[in-house]
Design an enzyme around this catalytic site. Sequence first.
Site: not given
Ligand code: 26Q
Length: 793
Positions: A348, A536, A542, A643, A647
């Site tokens: 992602h 967002k 962003k 996403t 929406k």
């Molecule tokens: C990683 C390591 C330690 C702590 C937290 C994390 C962590 C947690 C959540 C890293 C990333 C996330 C979330 C990422 C995310 O939401 N990415 C988004 O995913 C969407 C669904 O595919 C995409 O539409 C977005 O573009 C993307 O930013």
Amino acid sequence: MDFKQAIIDELTERFAVSYNDATDRQMYEAVVGITRAILQKKRAKSAQLEKEQHAKKVYYMSMEFLIGRSLKNNLYNLGYENDMKKALAELGSDLEKLYDMEPDAGLGNGGLGRLAACYLDSLTGLDYPATGFSIRYEFGIFKQVIMDGWQVEYPDNWLELGGAWLVPRPDESEEVYFDGYVEENWSEKGLQTVHKDYTRVLAVPYDILISGDADIVNKLRIWGAKSLDNFNMSLFSRGEYLKSVENEAQSEAISKVLYPADDHETGKRLRLRQQYFFVSASLKNIIKEHMSLYDTLENLADKVIIHINDTHPALCIPELMRILMDEHGYTWDDAWNICTKTLAYTNHTVMSEALEQWNVTMFKSILPRIYSIVKEINRRFCEMVYADHPDKRSRIDDIAIISRGMVKMANLCVASCFCVNGVSALHSEILKNDLFRDYNDIFPGKLTNVTNGIVHRRWLCQANPLLTRLLCETIGDGFVKNSMELEKFLSYKDDSSVLARLAQIKLENKHRLADYIAKNCGVSVNAESIFDIQAKRLHEYKRQLLCALYILDLYKDLKNGRTDINPHTFIFGAKASSGYVMAKEIIRFICAVADTVNGDTKTNSCLKAVFIPDYRVSLAEIMMPAAELSEQISLAGKEASGTGNMKFMINGAITIGTLDGANVEIHQQVGDENIFLFGMHTDEVNERRKTYRPSQVLDSNPDLKEIISFVSKGGVSGKNFDSIVHYLTDSDPYMTLADFDSYKSAQQKADSVYKDINKWNKMSLVNIAKAGIFSSDRSVEEYAKRIWHLKKI
Ligand code: 26Q
């Protein structure tokens, strides 16, 4: 079903009250109880069918499921909304009021977590057997309060009322083992490993039942951590009271709270424990279920898909190897063969700071056996690369799973899973050509794309009942099940009465949001102005700042006497990760910009800005239907998909955006005439970056220069924003200034089209009609057919 009688009975059995004495809370719990019971019955039937049909099943592993509210979604999907509404009305209560009492289940940060929730709904609606696995966080994503522009975080105690949806299953608890060391012994059976001196934590499952507008009901199983060695009696009797409770608290901390970061790899021990905790419990559960059905693991890959949502559950790989070898006697090669046919991975992000890596020393101390397995995976992988791909030898440090003292989780996933996918066409190309380029050469065909989607039954049908009614009256209700039927709406493109109704619906939805804003932000906004929304997570990439700068530019023009623009309301919603200083500073800046423009009586009939606090799923459900302009303005190449863009689109907003993530595909659907594109493309970004100097942009752009100097001089609410000024003028890592002029032109174009309201409404209609492809029904079908090879129940 006689809901009126059911409610009366439920109130008596649970609370011993009659309906006229019941509190709202009791009413709420009774209605949830009844709905949950219906789902339970359907779940039992679905489980039976799964078994009888020996169905292949997908297990969707995710640290996050951003569910939001469930009552409306479940009643809607079950087809009982009207009956329940009527029953409650007859009992003097109001279903809408009960809906509003429900806290969001905020078990996620943003896009990735919401995607997982949409996918479970769509899988269920399409009759696919699927189970989600995650953690039962006691506290979900924090509640955001804004104090004098500063984001302040409060704990989100969602279980208080939201817990009513959980079905505890303590009978299916699993033990998870941490710490200690491994002893390796050679015996006649080969190398035997024994894990010694471990600490144990009990994982207790709770099920949330998932409905999806079909007969089957699936489940999301979330694990709560319970201490096993709690209350260590020997410590206690030695008088070490605190120590005896300390152990308990330490184990139970695992499922205490969701990490509120969605950008930075924090490398925290607790985060790694969370990951292994839910992965190990879930895999033990999956293997038990499979053994009870088939009594062998030989056919595991034919019956089970384990899908890992980003690298967060990547420990599934070594944990499955461990279970197969240590608990079921498989050899390495046989175990590896099963694993690599069972596991699939979705990436992602391409942002390097978000790619998970763990320090080897820490990893080894928390998960000694798992570490030894990862080390062996790495050894064999590097050996293979060395032997079969001599051209990659010089690249081995970057391709290896363990290198420079770190375990690299994305590399582990790409080396081990049978399929790796990106989440939009552009993102998947970047994975192939850039981030995972070497892997793409080593494993041709492994990398693929599945563009994200949103469950339109929630984001259109439930969130926007007025638009849904118009659609049903014009094109029939086929689109509810088959989102591609939205395209039929295109034939009303020149129907002035439909266009007028579309405008009327938008206006009503804008009033609904304006009321929310008045009540929650104390700002009155003009529902006749353009509603221009950016909602967002807050991130530099962003570029919420780009929009904030444009607001100041407009403000400057209005002050200078410009009168030709439509009244314009900019609306923001965004949480910042609690440790992300710059993101919090940007929120403070936006709030101050809003104060400045809202407080100026010379301009505020034409220009307003609002930062709505605590952006969350249930708020998004009010914002999306009210939007006219959808801000999707990330630096090209950075947003994997987005996403929210989908929406907004399905609710008739027109995108103002860069060619990034799924915006590229939105553009493909609607064509140049129905989107406001601007900004550098990915390759231009890469080229420009080589020599980029923000000061050069400023020197050639008097408008920008004026804005920046206005900010420097304290023009924004009298506050000091040197941080922002330095950020933009010294480094501007996401090239906000470079895209400013182009953004401004796109905004001006939008403003001029808005004057031709008929044209605007037509564009809006085209966006709705072309949004069908962005239903998660389409995404999930792609996964099911091309990757998972699932059959419907
Ligand atoms: C990683 C390591 C330690 C702590 C937290 C994390 C962590 C947690 C959540 C890293 C990333 C996330 C979330 C990422 C995310 O939401 N990415 C988004 O995913 C969407 C669904 O595919 C995409 O539409 C977005 O573009 C993307 O930013």
